[in-house]
Design a protein around this motif. Structure first.
Motif: not given
Length: 287
Positions: A58-72
């Motif tokens: 879940y932590s890794v998936l949260a990190g991926v989602a955070l990357a998409v959040h910041f990247g957009t």
């Protein structure tokens, strides 16, 4: 207050938004790493080869989602006004509510009322435009995608934070986010250095304020309150960012935004007071 400084600092910095997003997460992870290695070695070890593998996922998936959040969202703050980008990303609670429904939860009607009031207030307060130019339109779309990704990030974080400490979860999440953004920057040929000293100061301000004192405190709160409530509190970023952009960047808000700010605060209060989720977990140390 700390998160409210994010969009103005991004708009001020003379560097590609994706690079700023990378440095923001990379430097924050570097600050957290010593504390995690000293105080949370057992948790980190259990996430790799122990009984915390579910939390690690879940932590890794949260990190991926955070990357998409910041990247957009971070590029959106440079493509359109601070107020517009912040208002559109503030629609996160709507997506959070839909995610909650998809997970089989039922939100009380009063919370839906609060979400509607707060989001309407955010849009009214900032006068979010939906594309007076191609550049602005792209910024609007990116901000909305950032809001969706932010909801996913918070939902995964809520699952991971059931048993993980704030330091461990945040370190893993920020590290994964930074790694993902680094790959994107390298593939896209984004310049990662050679900035003016004022830009580096803005990046440090993002790390200390919006990242460590902002996002990290939200991660800490996820152990005690629901993701929906946390998302609603993040809506307070809207008036804060608008005020900073006005005083610092000269982006004067419309007089008509004042009723929207009042609606926003009222909506936050409705959701927080109407939340039925009361987590009774023992307090944890901050490190």
């Amino acid at each position: 207050m700390s998160v409210s400084s994010s969009a103005p600092l991004i708009a001020y910095a003379s560097a590609p938004a994706l690079a700023i997003a990378f440095w923001r997460n990379f430097l924050a992870a570097g600050v957290l790493a010593p504390a995690a290695l000293v105080h949370r070695r057992g948790e980190l070890r259990a996430m790799v080869a122990g009984d915390r593998r579910t939390e690690a996922r879940y932590s890794v998936l949260a990190g991926v989602a955070l990357a998409v959040h910041f990247g957009t969202w971070m590029p959106s703050a440079q493509l359109t006004s601070v107020a517009t980008a912040t208002a559109l990303v503030a629609t996160q609670p709507v997506w959070q509510g839909l995610l909650a429904l998809g997970q089989g939860r039922r939100l009380r009607p009063v919370m839906w009322v609060g979400i509607g009031i707060a989001v309407a207030g955010a849009v009214l307060a900032t006068g979010a435009d939906f594309g007076t130019s191609g550049r602005a339109l792209l910024g609007d779309v990116l901000a909305l995608v950032g809001a969706m990704a932010g909801a996913v990030y918070t939902a995964f974080g809520e699952r991971a934070r059931v048993s993980l400490s704030t330091t461990t979860y945040t370190l893993v999440c920020y590290s994964v986010c930074a790694a993902g953004l680094l790959v994107v920057c390298l593939v896209a040929g984004v310049r990662l250095g050679g900035y003016a000293h004022t830009t580096w100061l803005a990046i440090v301000g993002l790390v200390v304020g919006a990242q460590l004192l902002g996002h990290s405190m939200f991660n800490y709160a996820l152990r005690r309150v629901s993701a929906t409530t946390v998302s609603m509190l993040i809506l307070l970023e809207v008036p804060g960012a608008a005020l900073i952009a006005w005083l610092w960047l000269g982006q004067v808000p419309r007089a008509a935004s004042l009723p929207g700010l009042a609606l926003l605060v009222a909506g936050v209060a409705v959701v927080v007071l109407g939340s039925t989720r009361a987590l009774r977990r023992p307090p944890e140390p901050m490190v």
